[in-house]
Design an enzyme around this catalytic site. Structure first.
Site, mmCIF file in Angstrom:
data_model
loop_
_atom_site.group_PDB
_atom_site.id
_atom_site.type_symbol
_atom_site.label_atom_id
_atom_site.label_comp_id
_atom_site.label_asym_id
_atom_site.label_seq_id
_atom_site.Cartn_x
_atom_site.Cartn_y
_atom_site.Cartn_z
ATOM 1 N N MET A 36 1.360 -0.527 1.644
ATOM 2 C CA MET A 36 -0.051 -0.156 1.604
ATOM 3 C C MET A 36 -0.224 1.322 1.938
ATOM 4 O O MET A 36 -1.017 2.030 1.307
ATOM 5 C CB MET A 36 -0.864 -1.048 2.548
ATOM 6 C CG MET A 36 -1.021 -2.468 2.038
ATOM 7 S SD MET A 36 -2.203 -3.481 2.967
ATOM 8 C CE MET A 36 -1.265 -3.806 4.458
ATOM 9 N N ASP A 37 0.527 1.797 2.927
ATOM 10 C CA ASP A 37 0.461 3.207 3.297
ATOM 11 C C ASP A 37 0.909 4.093 2.136
ATOM 12 O O ASP A 37 0.304 5.127 1.853
ATOM 13 C CB ASP A 37 1.329 3.447 4.533
ATOM 14 C CG ASP A 37 1.184 4.855 5.091
ATOM 15 O OD1 ASP A 37 0.089 5.440 4.973
ATOM 16 O OD2 ASP A 37 2.168 5.373 5.641
#
Length: 244
Positions: A166-167
């Protein structure tokens, strides 16, 4: 070390400048992030001619869901304005011709730099993923298939592997949508476990840009949208890179 890093980022976000280097964080103007510069950022990121290996291409380890959805989005690149982002082994390859401002540059004699999500070289064992970006909508979709080297609970992907994914999706979206480079915060709510070898779809949106920060959201779910794996919000700091 991690605490010191977050404290540094927090000071950066509050004061909008590094000590003794106020030119590093120019004051944000909407046109610089949402005008023609988006096109220039995309063209700089997606090199037309390169000998670099693109890791975001199908291989024998991809599951049927991953392959079919990849083909669907590939078709959308022809008609709906989506762009398939290449994925090289290092961000140094993506942002060629630009460098971090003085004070942030790192010098080293190491040549094999690798972004964390491309550190496992064996196909299908670690991070298999591809990101599609829509410039006008300021959103991305990431197709992610975790391999057995990312296992947490037996048979399921470790939550940290999804957090990293996600990052990474946030960071690519933030850079292309408005020169967002540094993660200031991630707030993740895990809902369900992702089976190893299956497809997870990360739907990422830029909610707003304000005070040199990009506010973003991500929902990770199964392809049929019946299972939500996690929801995440993130804040990224804008940072203008220097031309070499």
């Amino acid at each position: 070390m991690m605490r010191r890093g977050f404290q540094w980022a927090a000071r950066l976000s509050h004061h909008r400048a590094l000590p003794a280097a106020p030119h590093i964080l120019p004051r944000f103007t909407p046109s610089s992030a949402f005008g023609s510069s988006v096109d220039s950022l995309v063209s700089r990121f997606c090199l037309e001619k390169t000998d670099l290996k693109d890791y975001a291409l199908p291989n024998a380890s991809w599951c049927p869901d991953m392959l079919s959805l990849y083909q669907e989005f590939l078709e959308k690149t022809k008609t709906d304005g989506w762009i398939k982002l290449p994925s090289f082994k290092s961000n140094r390859d993506h942002i060629q011709g630009l460098k971090l401002p003085s004070g942030l540059a790192v010098t080293s004699d190491k040549s094999d730099w690798r972004i964390f999500t491309r550190c496992i070289q064996v196909e299908g064992q670690g991070y298999e993923y591809v990101i599609f970006f829509h410039p006008s909508k300021k959103k991305s979709v990431c197709l992610f298939q975790p391999g057995p080297y990312l296992e947490g609970a037996p048979g399921f992907a470790h939550g940290g592997s999804l957090a990293a994914m996600m990052d990474e999706t946030f960071s690519k979206t933030a850079y292309l949508a408005g020169e967002g480079l540094f993660t200031l915060s991630l707030n993740i709510r895990f809902k369900n476990l992702i089976p190893v070898g299956s497809l997870a779809v990360l739907n990422t949106d830029v909610e707003k840009i304000e005070d040199q920060k990009l506010y973003m959201s991500c929902v990770t779910q199964s392809r049929d949208q019946k299972t939500v794996y996690a929801k995440c919000s993130g804040v990224f700091l804008q940072l203008q890179l220097e031309q070499e």
